[in-house]
Design an enzyme around this catalytic site. Structure first.
Site, PDB file in Angstrom:
ATOM      1  N   ILE A  81      11.058 -33.082  -6.969  1.00  8.22           N
ATOM      2  CA  ILE A  81      12.147 -33.716  -7.194  1.00  8.22           C
ATOM      3  C   ILE A  81      12.331 -35.017  -6.079  1.00  8.22           C
ATOM      4  CG2 ILE A  81      13.386 -31.917  -7.877  1.00  8.22           C
ATOM      5  CD1 ILE A  81      14.627 -31.466  -4.989  1.00  8.22           C
TER       6      ILE A  81
ATOM      7  N   HIS B 212      12.523 -30.411 -12.969  1.00  7.98           N
ATOM      8  CA  HIS B 212      13.560 -30.241 -12.247  1.00  7.98           C
ATOM      9  C   HIS B 212      14.562 -31.033 -11.557  1.00  7.98           C
ATOM     10  CE1 HIS B 212      11.054 -26.419 -11.082  1.00  7.98           C
ATOM     11  NE2 HIS B 212      11.390 -26.468 -12.253  1.00  7.98           N
TER      12      HIS B 212
ATOM     13  N   ARG C  37       6.587 -22.259  -0.963  1.00  8.34           N
ATOM     14  CA  ARG C  37       5.889 -20.894  -0.908  1.00  8.34           C
ATOM     15  C   ARG C  37       4.463 -21.206  -0.030  1.00  8.34           C
ATOM     16  NH1 ARG C  37       8.036 -21.415  -5.524  1.00  8.34           N
ATOM     17  NH2 ARG C  37      10.006 -20.055  -6.028  1.00  8.34           N
TER      18      ARG C  37
HETATM   19  P1  OAD Z   1       5.345 -23.781  -4.325  1.00  6.07           P
HETATM   20  O1  OAD Z   1       5.898 -24.152  -2.939  1.00  6.07           O
HETATM   21  O2  OAD Z   1       5.734 -22.398  -4.982  1.00  6.07           O
HETATM   22  O3  OAD Z   1       3.824 -23.896  -4.175  1.00  6.07           O
HETATM   23  C1  OAD Z   1       3.290 -25.052  -3.645  1.00  6.07           C
HETATM   24  C2  OAD Z   1       1.762 -24.407  -3.464  1.00  6.07           C
HETATM   25  O4  OAD Z   1       0.902 -25.753  -3.138  1.00  6.07           O
HETATM   26  C3  OAD Z   1       1.124 -23.159  -2.736  1.00  6.07           C
HETATM   27  O5  OAD Z   1       0.735 -22.355  -3.601  1.00  6.07           O
HETATM   28  C4  OAD Z   1       0.346 -23.787  -1.695  1.00  6.07           C
HETATM   29  O6  OAD Z   1      -0.865 -22.827  -1.589  1.00  6.07           O
HETATM   30  C5  OAD Z   1      -0.142 -25.250  -2.106  1.00  6.07           C
HETATM   31  N1  OAD Z   1      -0.410 -26.150  -1.326  1.00  6.07           N
HETATM   32  C6  OAD Z   1       0.071 -26.521  -0.092  1.00  6.07           C
HETATM   33  N2  OAD Z   1      -0.579 -27.715   0.318  1.00  6.07           N
HETATM   34  C7  OAD Z   1      -1.209 -27.978  -0.717  1.00  6.07           C
HETATM   35  C8  OAD Z   1      -2.120 -29.399  -0.861  1.00  6.07           C
HETATM   36  N3  OAD Z   1      -2.097 -30.118   0.184  1.00  6.07           N
HETATM   37  N4  OAD Z   1      -2.848 -29.259  -2.010  1.00  6.07           N
HETATM   38  C9  OAD Z   1      -2.890 -28.381  -2.888  1.00  6.07           C
HETATM   39  N5  OAD Z   1      -2.125 -27.244  -2.820  1.00  6.07           N
HETATM   40  C10 OAD Z   1      -1.336 -27.132  -1.754  1.00  6.07           C
HETATM   41  O7  OAD Z   1       5.806 -25.077  -5.070  1.00  6.07           O
HETATM   42  P2  OAD Z   1       5.989 -25.182  -6.682  1.00  6.07           P
HETATM   43  O8  OAD Z   1       4.933 -24.535  -7.472  1.00  6.07           O
HETATM   44  O9  OAD Z   1       6.231 -26.593  -6.927  1.00  6.07           O
HETATM   45  O10 OAD Z   1      12.290 -24.834  -7.829  1.00  6.07           O
HETATM   46  O11 OAD Z   1       7.293 -24.491  -6.869  1.00  6.07           O
HETATM   47  C11 OAD Z   1       8.169 -24.462  -8.018  1.00  6.07           C
HETATM   48  C12 OAD Z   1       9.412 -24.545  -7.857  1.00  6.07           C
HETATM   49  O12 OAD Z   1       9.864 -23.421  -7.108  1.00  6.07           O
HETATM   50  C13 OAD Z   1      10.035 -25.840  -7.202  1.00  6.07           C
HETATM   51  O13 OAD Z   1      10.252 -26.783  -8.029  1.00  6.07           O
HETATM   52  C14 OAD Z   1      11.311 -25.339  -6.749  1.00  6.07           C
HETATM   53  C15 OAD Z   1      10.846 -23.904  -6.230  1.00  6.07           C
HETATM   54  O14 OAD Z   1      11.832 -23.004  -5.875  1.00  6.07           O
HETATM   55  C16 OAD Z   1      13.767 -24.841  -7.595  1.00  6.07           C
HETATM   56  O15 OAD Z   1      14.157 -24.999  -6.455  1.00  6.07           O
HETATM   57  C17 OAD Z   1      14.383 -24.630  -8.780  1.00  6.07           C
END
Ligand code: OAD
Length: 249
Positions: A104, A120, A36
Site C-alpha cells: 500500500i 489492498h 510476518r
Molecule cells: P508478509 O509480511 O506476510 O510476508 C513477507 C514475506 O517476505 C516473508 O515471508 C519474508 O520472509 C519475506 N521477505 C522479507 N524480506 C524479504 C526480502 N528482502 N526479499 C524477499 N523476501 C523477503 O507480507 P505479504 O505476503 O505482503 O494485508 O502479506 C500479505 C498481507 O498480509 C498484507 O497485504 C497485509 C498483511 O496482513 C492486510 O493488512 C489486509
C-alpha cells in the site's frame, strides 16, 4: 546461486507476459517492516485489533495510532529500492505484463511502473466512511496529534483507503488481477508469505493456466511445492542480478 540466477534469466528471456506479484518483503529493503517473518509487525501488533474492519468500526483509535506511530512515519522516510527499479527495467524490455501488488506504499508507481494493480489499496489516500469524501494522508496526518480518529468536515470517521481484514478487496482490481494471472506466461512472486487470500490464490490461477511459477522469498511459502523455481533470498537482489548485463532477446 549463480546457476539458479542463470536458469531464471533464461526463463525471463523466453517469457513475454510476466506478472510480478509483490508483497511486503519487496519493500523490506526500502525500510518498511513486513507483517510476518523476522521482525514482522504482527508479532508486535495484534492484527485482530490493529487491522480488522470490525474492530475499526468499534474503536478506530487503535488503527489510527498504528498509522500515526508506526506506519506513516516509516513510509514518509522510505523510497523505492533497486527491486522496484528492476521491474521498471523489465517493463522497458517489453517483458512485464502487469504488476500486482499487495503493498500500500505506492512505490511501484513512484519508481515508474506504468501498469500496477493495487489489491489492498493505497495508504496515501483517506476516505470518509460517511460521505466518501477523499483526503490526502499528508493533510490528515498533521491532525493526528490532536484528533484520533480524524474526522471529515461532515463529522464522519476517516479511514485510510486500504483494505483491512474482513473487508472485500476492490472488485475491479481483483478481477483485473485474476485476468492477468490467467493470461500471463510467467508469474513471479516477490517477497510475499502467500498466506493471505484471495491474493494468494493468484499464483495457483497462473500455474493452472500454464504459466511458469517463480517464487523469490526469504522464507518458504505454502506454494513452493507447485513452483518451477524457488529462491530463498532477497527479491530485490535476485531481480537486479537477473536484469544486470541485459536479457537474451
Ligand atoms: P508478509 O509480511 O506476510 O510476508 C513477507 C514475506 O517476505 C516473508 O515471508 C519474508 O520472509 C519475506 N521477505 C522479507 N524480506 C524479504 C526480502 N528482502 N526479499 C524477499 N523476501 C523477503 O507480507 P505479504 O505476503 O505482503 O494485508 O502479506 C500479505 C498481507 O498480509 C498484507 O497485504 C497485509 C498483511 O496482513 C492486510 O493488512 C489486509
Amino acid at each position: 546461486m549463480e546457476e539458479i540466477i542463470s536458469k531464471l534469466k533464461k526463463l525471463v528471456s523466453t517469457s513475454d507476459k510476466i506478472v510480478a506479484f509483490t508483497g511486503a518483503g519487496f519493500s523490506a529493503e526500502s525500510g518498511i517492516s513486513t507483517f510476518r517473518g523476522a521482525g514482522g509487525l504482527w508479532s508486535k501488533y495484534d492484527p485482530s485489533i490493529y487491522a480488522d474492519i470490525n474492530y475499526f468500526i468499534k474503536d478506530p483509535s487503535y488503527y489510527w495510532s498504528f498509522i500515526r506511530d508506526e506506519r506513516y512515519p516509516t513510509l514518509k522516510k522510505a523510497k523505492p529500492n533497486d527491486g522496484h527499479y528492476a521491474l521498471v527495467e523489465l517493463e522497458r524490455y517489453g517483458k512485464l505484463y502487469r504488476v500486482i501488488t499487495q503493498n500500500i506504499d505506492g512505490f511501484h508507481q513512484i519508481a515508474g511502473s506504468s501498469d500496477v494493480i493495487e489489491l489492498h489499496g493505497n495508504s496515501r489516500n483517506v476516505n470518509c466512511m460517511n460521505c466518501e469524501k477523499n483526503y490526502n494522508m499528508d493533510d490528515v496526518f498533521k491532525k493526528l496529534e490532536k484528533d484520533i480518529p480524524p474526522r471529515c468536515s461532515c463529522g464522519g470517521v476517516l479511514k485510510p483507503a486500504t483494505v483491512l481484514f474482513g473487508e472485500p478487496l476492490p472488485q475491479y482490481a481483483l478481477e483485473m488481477a485474476k485476468l492477468a494471472s490467467k493470461n500471463c506466461d510467467m508469474f513471479l512472486v516477490l517477497g510475499s508469505s502467500l498466506v493471505v487470500y484471495p491474493a494468494a490464490s493468484l499464483p495457483r490461477i497462473a500455474k493452472k493456466n500454464g504459466a511458469k511459477l517463480v517464487i523469490i522469498n526469504i522464507d518458504p511459502t505454502p506454494l513452493d511445492h507447485i513452483a518451477d523455481i524457488v529462491i530463498n533470498d532477497s527479491a530485490s537482489k535476485v531481480l537486479t542480478a537477473v536484469i544486470n548485463g541485459g536479457l537474451n532477446e
